[in-house]
Design an enzyme around this catalytic site. Structure first.
Site, PDB file in Angstrom:
ATOM      1  N   ASP A   1     -11.453 -11.285   0.332  1.00  0.00           N
ATOM      2  CA  ASP A   1     -10.880 -10.444   0.609  1.00  0.00           C
ATOM      3  C   ASP A   1     -10.221  -9.658   1.902  1.00  0.00           C
ATOM      4  O   ASP A   1     -11.292  -9.953   2.355  1.00  0.00           O
ATOM      5  CB  ASP A   1     -11.521  -9.415  -0.755  1.00  0.00           C
ATOM      6  CG  ASP A   1     -10.559  -8.621  -1.639  1.00  0.00           C
ATOM      7  OD1 ASP A   1     -10.344  -7.808  -1.439  1.00  0.00           O
ATOM      8  OD2 ASP A   1     -10.936  -8.920  -3.235  1.00  0.00           O
TER       9      ASP A   1
ATOM     10  N   HIS B   1      -5.344  -8.339  -0.078  1.00  0.00           N
ATOM     11  CA  HIS B   1      -6.123  -7.844   0.321  1.00  0.00           C
ATOM     12  C   HIS B   1      -6.454  -9.183   0.644  1.00  0.00           C
ATOM     13  O   HIS B   1      -7.352  -9.672   1.132  1.00  0.00           O
ATOM     14  CB  HIS B   1      -6.952  -8.650  -1.710  1.00  0.00           C
ATOM     15  CG  HIS B   1      -6.883  -7.372  -2.274  1.00  0.00           C
ATOM     16  ND1 HIS B   1      -8.035  -6.331  -2.789  1.00  0.00           N
ATOM     17  CD2 HIS B   1      -6.644  -7.196  -3.903  1.00  0.00           C
ATOM     18  CE1 HIS B   1      -7.630  -6.048  -4.161  1.00  0.00           C
ATOM     19  NE2 HIS B   1      -6.697  -5.902  -4.722  1.00  0.00           N
TER      20      HIS B   1
ATOM     21  N   GLU C   1      -2.388  -5.796  -7.215  1.00  0.00           N
ATOM     22  CA  GLU C   1      -2.616  -4.728  -5.755  1.00  0.00           C
ATOM     23  C   GLU C   1      -2.417  -4.985  -4.440  1.00  0.00           C
ATOM     24  O   GLU C   1      -2.976  -5.064  -3.441  1.00  0.00           O
ATOM     25  CB  GLU C   1      -4.299  -4.806  -5.440  1.00  0.00           C
ATOM     26  CG  GLU C   1      -4.597  -4.459  -7.191  1.00  0.00           C
ATOM     27  CD  GLU C   1      -6.078  -3.807  -6.794  1.00  0.00           C
ATOM     28  OE1 GLU C   1      -7.029  -3.467  -8.161  1.00  0.00           O
ATOM     29  OE2 GLU C   1      -7.316  -4.332  -6.246  1.00  0.00           O
TER      30      GLU C   1
END
Length: 510
Positions: free
Chosen positions: A179, A250, A314
């Site tokens: 991440d 990410h 995202e």
């Protein structure tokens, strides 16, 4: 659902279970009759029971405890099993080796809780109640995700985490390895991913709600050998490890290690020291696609799972919008604009997995944005599960209001820090049906199951992990295996099951 004796406080609830008078006693003279192909189950039984009981459970052609593979009963499927306990014999049979492993966990739960202890118990005789149990899961995907990217956990604890999943017949361990805040898997072709990307520096603590993290330097990474051994360890317990390698968003930790992979190769970045969604994403030039394919080749070498999770959601597209190279790539590919590079990128890396016989998995924000070959993990809205299923995707329903265990489980002010947001209590998890309302038969068949998530922005220790996970994961395991069960029945069984968690030293919520 057939009646079950209240004395059988099993979690998850078996499909059919009848308690009968009497008991079978395991002692030093008990031996195992091991059928062809049942050796792994016998090994697991000894591994799990020996620490507390000291019983040798030797093999014998005349053993009182029989473990048998019987391909005849097709209704048992891959994970189902049938267990018969009589006063003088035990028979555990399944059509597939995994079914025997599930049955072993039921045998553990039928024994007194002390049999689950890691320490020797001064007991020589261990009773099993006489019973007839036939058990088949409703859903094949009953998962639990642990985020080790935000806060690294040693492999010794991850193994314990797997042991607890197996006890509850969880079939998938989703290991979130990368991440913005850390990269935990070594990649031989790109050593800086863990050398640099595996460590974040001290950060100034920000005001509440600012997104700043706890200000403590943090780092860690696994070796290839540790991950390979973990996969083998989990498989011996009937648990498949599904790795997650985030892309194209990410990825701040990867960009800190290799700036040339980004949209601003001249820029030096740190491993992100904030929570939330970082706006730095991978570039879309050929070097990046080659990098991703190379990383995934090493991931596939370590993890034999049929599924590989690519993250995927995202992903802010602002950097692509402002990048001449990204706009040129979008135009060359005939896309509507830079925003469409998200689906194009996932399609490229997904195709690589498919060519190698794997199935890509991705988080879906809307349920409609992933390429057709992806298995979809929906989390924002229950309606997205139905949307994805009707598009033809296999779907895992991970609705955050029922499966995100990083949210607090009560509004008690003494609860430890948790993800900001509304409470997700035990009853909410128990009530979660993976199959959406109004799903037709075809769409319902595409719902593979459900999965719990534990994101670790605010979770640093094993004790905190277990406090947030249990007993809520018991509820998810019950729903995923058994389907809908009565709340009162579940609470009654959970009351008995808590003694097992205590014997295992689980630091669970009251």
């Amino acid at each position: 659902m057939p009646a079950q004796s209240p004395a059988l406080t099993l979690i998850p609830r078996p499909t059919e279970a009848v308690l009968r008078p009497g008991q079978f006693t395991l002692d030093a003279d008990t031996s195992l009759r091991i059928g062809d192909g049942a050796e792994p189950a016998a090994k697991l039984l000894r591994t799990l029971l020996t620490p507390a009981t000291g019983l040798p459970l030797r093999p014998s052609p005349d053993g009182q405890f029989t473990l048998a593979l019987d391909p005849g009963p097709g209704e048992l499927g891959e994970e189902g099993y049938a267990l018969t306990v009589d006063p003088h014999a035990v028979l555990l049979r399944a059509a597939h080796p995994t079914g025997l492993l599930r049955g072993i966990q039921t045998v553990r739960q039928l024994l007194p809780p002390a049999a689950l202890s890691a320490d020797p118990q001064h007991v020589t005789r261990w009773p099993l109640p006489c019973a007839d149990i036939t058990d088949v899961p409703r859903h094949p995907w009953r998962g639990a995700m642990l985020d080790v990217a935000r806060h690294f956990q040693p492999v010794s604890y991850v193994r314990r985490y797997v042991d607890l999943l197996a006890l509850h017949k969880i079939s998938v361990f989703h290991l979130h390895l990368t991440d913005d805040q850390g990269w935990r898997m070594p990649v031989a072709a790109h050593p800086k991913l863990t050398e640099i990307g595996g460590h974040r520096a001290e950060s100034q603590r920000g005001p509440a709600g600012s997104g700043a993290y706890d200000g403590i330097p943090h780092g860690g990474a696994y070796t290839r050998g540790e991950l390979t051994d973990l996969v083998r360890y989990a498989a011996a317990r009937g648990v498949t490890v599904v790795p997650e390698i985030e892309m194209p968003g990410h990825v701040r930790a990867a960009l800190a290690a290799y700036p040339s992979l980004g949209n601003h190769p001249e820029r030096t970045l740190d491993v992100w020291t904030r929570w939330g969604v970082c706006d730095t994403v991978l570039g879309v030039h050929d070097e990046v696609l080659d990098f991703c394919r190379g990383v995934l080749d090493e991931v596939m070498d370590v993890f034999p799972s049929p599924y590989i999770h690519l993250g995927g959601e995202e992903c802010p597209t602002g950097e692509w919008t402002h990048s001449a190279a990204a706009r040129e790539r979008a135009a060359a590919e005939g896309l509507s604009g830079p925003e469409a590079l998200h689906g194009w990128f996932l399609g490229k890396v997904g195709e690589h997995l498919v060519r190698n016989g794997r199935r890509p998995v991705g988080w879906a924000e809307t349920g409609a944005e992933l390429p057709a070959e992806f298995t979809v993990m929906t989390w924002r809205d229950p309606a997205h599960t139905l949307t994805a299923a009707r598009r033809g995707h296999g779907v895992i329903n991970a609705h955050h209001r029922a499966t995100y265990l990083d949210y607090a489980q009560s509004d008690d002010p003494n609860e430890p820090q948790a993800q900001p947001g509304a409470v997700v209590d035990l009853r909410a998890v128990h009530a979660h049906d993976p199959v959406p309302e109004h799903a037709d038969t075809e769409a319902a068949a595409r719902v593979l199951g459900t999965q719990a998530q534990l994101w670790t922005e605010f979770v640093t220790t094993p004790a905190h992990i277990e406090y947030l996970t249990y007993p809520r994961l018991c509820a998810l395991a019950d729903r995923g295996w058994s389907g809908a069960t009565d709340w009162t029945d579940f609470r009654s069984r959970l009351d008995g099951h808590t003694a097992r968690l205590d014997a295992l030293g689980v630091h669970h919520h009251p």
